[in-house]
Design an enzyme around this catalytic site. Structure first.
Site, short mmCIF file in Angstrom:
data_model
loop_
_atom_site.label_atom_id
_atom_site.label_comp_id
_atom_site.label_asym_id
_atom_site.label_seq_id
_atom_site.Cartn_x
_atom_site.Cartn_y
_atom_site.Cartn_z
N GLY A 12 -2.87 -57.41 64.98
CA GLY A 12 -3.99 -57.46 65.57
C GLY A 12 -5.17 -58.05 65.02
N LEU A 14 -6.76 -60.51 65.49
CA LEU A 14 -8.13 -61.18 66.30
C LEU A 14 -8.75 -60.19 67.05
CD1 LEU A 14 -5.73 -64.16 67.71
CD2 LEU A 14 -7.10 -64.04 65.57
N ASP A 56 4.37 -61.19 68.92
CA ASP A 56 4.31 -59.75 69.48
C ASP A 56 4.84 -58.63 68.74
OD1 ASP A 56 4.64 -57.62 71.19
OD2 ASP A 56 6.01 -58.58 72.60
N TYR A 146 -3.92 -42.05 74.23
CA TYR A 146 -4.21 -42.42 73.06
C TYR A 146 -4.01 -41.54 71.55
CZ TYR A 146 -7.17 -45.03 69.77
OH TYR A 146 -7.77 -45.85 68.60
N LYS A 150 -1.56 -41.58 68.55
CA LYS A 150 -2.25 -41.35 67.18
C LYS A 150 -1.81 -40.43 66.60
CE LYS A 150 -4.54 -45.51 67.14
NZ LYS A 150 -4.04 -46.56 66.32
C1 AKB Z 1 -11.83 -45.62 71.22
O1 AKB Z 1 -12.89 -45.53 71.71
O2 AKB Z 1 -10.59 -45.66 71.78
C2 AKB Z 1 -11.92 -46.13 69.68
C3 AKB Z 1 -11.48 -45.17 68.99
C4 AKB Z 1 -12.34 -43.98 68.97
O3 AKB Z 1 -10.46 -44.99 68.61
N1 AKB Z 1 -12.84 -46.44 69.44
#
Ligand code: AKB
Length: 320
Positions: A12, A14, A56, A146, A150
């Protein structure tokens, strides 16, 4: 050039963090010791790293080959889908945000690499946690694709560190603000977009409501924190899931008011979209005393300094 014993691979490279971290690592270790990677085709202006691999990161065979070819010792694995985009592509978010991390942890366990950095996020917190000054050891209850990816990543990091002695280090980044490379697909991205629109259009429509506070960090401070945690002696790293990083905390309204000090005619409207719900599930501010204690985390930029620096640099970049 620096006499580095480290050979560094950045995935990642870039992206928003990757671009600036790569430059900094080149300054410290020399271009010949830094290998950038990303999905884009090679272009000589792409990166300051000595080498670039179009790669990738979900292609484990290729990643392993690159690690062997360059005799990589340290990986900064930054490739990730952010919160907004992850909601639209849950399966791909899982594949990109979790599986390559697990492969890197395996490689570290097998001695192919010595050290690994992986970014987590304030997205791990979620529903039912207090809004302000959220501590390191609270219940994690993410409600976003997300955040789930994480949290899973954090648990894998902790598992490999405890079970196999893997030296993996991680930070829960808040929203990151930078003028060099734009973010893409995040919930905190409004805090970057607003600067571009202030200078180019004189007005901005925020997808986050005016009084929603989120933790944010200026890129220079984020890069310093990343280098600090990676430079700290191994025994100082007492958190092997991921360290809280608070930075500053502000609302869109407060940021707009700061910008208006320099551009008085600037106008902001608020039209929250699906990202408002994501923001509502995140903390407004974070307690990062553990990182301050373990590896001397410190910051240079507050809201005022960051706003001034963003406007100064973007005026030059955009010719405004
Ligand atoms: C997002 O908004 O998804 C990111 C983060 C806070 O992990 N910037």
């Amino acid at each position: 050039m620096a006499n580095s014993t480290e050979k560094i691979l950045i995935t990642g490279a870039l992206g928003q963090i990757g671009t600036e971290l790569t430059n900094k690592l080149v300054e410290i270790h020399g271009a010949e010791n830094v290998i950038a990677s990303g999905l884009d085709r090679w272009d000589k202006n792409l990166t300051s790293a000595g080498f670039y691999e179009r790669m990738d990161v979900t292609n484990t065979q290729l990643v392993k080959q690159v690690i062997k070819d360059y005799q990589i010792t340290t990986v900064y694995h930054l490739a990730s889908l952010l919160s907004g985009t992850s909601e639209k592509q849950p399966l791909f978010a899982w594949k990109l945000n979790v599986e390559p991390l697990l492969e890197f942890l395996e490689m570290a366990k097998d001695g192919m690499i010595q050290k690994l950095f992986w970014p987590s996020s304030i997205a791990v917190f979620g529903k039912g946690i207090p809004k302000h000054n959220v501590g390191q050891e609270v219940l994690l209850n993410p409600t976003t694709v997300y955040g789930i990816s994480k949290l899973a990543g954090e648990k894998w990091c902790e598992y490999y560190a405890e079970k196999h002695g893997v030296d993996v280090r991680s930070i829960r980044y808040p929203g990151l603000i930078s003028w060099k490379t734009e973010a893409g697909g995040g919930t905190t991205d409004y805090a970057v977009e607003i600067f571009y629109d202030a200078l180019e259009e004189g007005n901005y429509t925020s997808f986050i409501s005016e009084n929603t506070a989120m933790p944010m960090l200026y890129m220079e401070d984020a890069i310093n924190a990343t280098l600090q945690i990676m430079d700290a002696p191994k025994e100082n790293i007492t958190v092997r899931s991921s360290y809280n990083l608070g930075g500053m905390s502000f609302t869109p309204k407060e940021l707009a008011a700061e910008i208006k000090k320099e551009i008085p005619e600037f106008e902001v409207e608020y039209q929250p979209d699906f990202r408002q719900q994501i923001a509502d599930s995140w903390p407004a501010s974070i307690d990062d005393s553990k990182a301050k204690m373990d590896w001397n985390l410190n910051y240079t930029f507050g809201l005022e300094e960051m706003t001034k620096d963003m406007l100064k640099n973007l005026r030059v970049k955009l010719g405004k």
